[in-house]
Design a protein around this motif. Structure first.
Motif, short mmCIF file in Angstrom:
data_model
loop_
_atom_site.label_atom_id
_atom_site.label_comp_id
_atom_site.label_asym_id
_atom_site.label_seq_id
_atom_site.Cartn_x
_atom_site.Cartn_y
_atom_site.Cartn_z
N TYR A 198 8.20 -2.82 7.78
CA TYR A 198 7.97 -1.69 8.66
C TYR A 198 9.33 -1.18 9.11
O TYR A 198 10.04 -1.88 9.83
N SER A 221 5.72 2.86 7.36
CA SER A 221 7.08 3.10 7.88
C SER A 221 7.36 4.59 8.03
O SER A 221 6.84 5.40 7.27
N LYS A 267 10.79 -5.39 15.87
CA LYS A 267 9.72 -4.47 16.29
C LYS A 267 8.98 -5.01 17.49
O LYS A 267 7.98 -4.48 17.91
#
Ligand code: UDP
Ligand code: MG
Length: 313
Positions: A18, A51, A212
């Protein structure tokens, strides 16, 4: 690359990504170097978890140049759990490894892990022996979380265990046979059992990009784990209710006796208010706990897919 893709690869690498445009080329190069002995016997399956940067473009070009690279791309960000699941479902190898794209899960460990699993273990797991480079507050809460999970669930979540694992088909099948939507892999791995060989390594910081996980996201994720693997919070709510009930009887008796002996008029609104606040707080908390489980049931019952694939290659 000149390697050709085998029909059934010996090893599948499942890599959730991601927004990893900076890490991906480094990751791919690292795999090439450290796993050169597995060339031609391996597939790399990238899962682009919706993404918003150039991750998908990079994956596409890697797949175009190297037949051992495959990918799936989600229609939006579904989270790492969904990405891992998709990868595990799509992997064709005899052995399957899951690792992050950011260099924190060193591919250099894979040959040893593969050897362990080929030698009779069902799974090779990895754990960090330290948390270097992590904010101390985060480490503190992470440790508290592991200690709590140990106490309130029947499963043994190893402190510092990463999602970086290598497994055989039997182990994989057991994972895939768990249809639950509220997936908390850290708990599912120990829950299915099997023989796991642990490999330890020092924490490695990301090669590039940002984690993240904000503190808040981690906190919610840990609640997820508690509600997915324990019904103790419900028991705690019931016990709290019971204790308050006993307390209220004792308090009433106290007030009646005090009135009979000393003839005190009931005084003070402050105590009344704090009792009301306390009781309604406990009630709200208990309703909230029940609500958490209801919400989980709701997600399970809706039976929505856990991810949607937009593109595959
Ligand atoms: N990841 C993902 N979907 C997400 C968040 C993360 O596929 O919604 C991937 C990410 O690209 C990385 C791995 O999951 O390969 C671990 O993420 P991260 O490094 O942010 O977590 P940490 O290593 O800090 O636990
Ligand atoms: Mg990471």
């Amino acid at each position: 690359m000149e390697s050709t893709a085998p029909a059934i690869p010996l090893l599948s690498l499942v890599v959730p990504c991601y927004n990893e445009e900076e890490s991906l080329p480094l990751f791919y190069q690292d795999v090439q170097e450290k796993l050169s002995s597995l060339k031609g016997q391996m597939e790399i399956l990238f899962i682009d978890d919706g993404s918003r940067d150039k991750t998908l473009e990079i994956i596409r070009s890697l797949a175009g140049a190297d037949p051992m690279v495959h990918y799936m791309s989600f229609s939006r960000n579904f989270g790492k759990e969904a990405a891992m699941l998709a990868g595990l479902q799509g992997a064709r190898g005899e052995y399957i490894a899951v690792l992050d794209a950011d260099g924190q899960d060193p591919p250099a460990l894979i040959p040893q892990m593969l050897e362990a699993v080929q030698g009779g273990y069902d799974c090779a797991g990895t754990r960090r022996v330290n948390r270097l480079g992590e904010p101390p507050v985060r480490s503190f809460f992470a440790r508290r979380f592991y200690a709590l999970m140990q106490r309130i669930t029947d499963i043994n979540i190893v402190d510092g265990a990463r999602d970086f694992r290598l497994m055989n088909r039997k182990y994989l099948q057991a994972l895939l046979d768990i249809p639950e939507r509220n997936r908390f892999s850290k708990g599912i791995f120990p829950w299915i059992g099997f023989k796991t060989r642990w490999f330890e390594y020092e924490n490695i910081e990301r090669v590039a990009g940002q984690t993240k996980w904000s503190f808040w996201k981690l906190f919610l994720y840990s609640l997820e784990g508690i509600f997915a693997f324990s019904s103790k919070p419900l028991a705690i709510a019931s016990v709290m209710g019971f204790l308050l009930f006993i307390l209220s009887i004792l308090f009433t008796l106290f007030i009646v006796i005090r009135r009979l002996i000393w003839g005190d008029p009931v005084d003070g609104w402050a105590s009344t208010v704090s009792i009301i606040l306390f009781c309604s707080g406990v009630q709200l908390l208990s309703t909230g706990i029940v609500g958490q489980y209801v919400a989980k049931i709701y997600t399970e019952v809706k039976q929505r897919p856990q991810y949607i694939i937009r593109e595959q290659g």
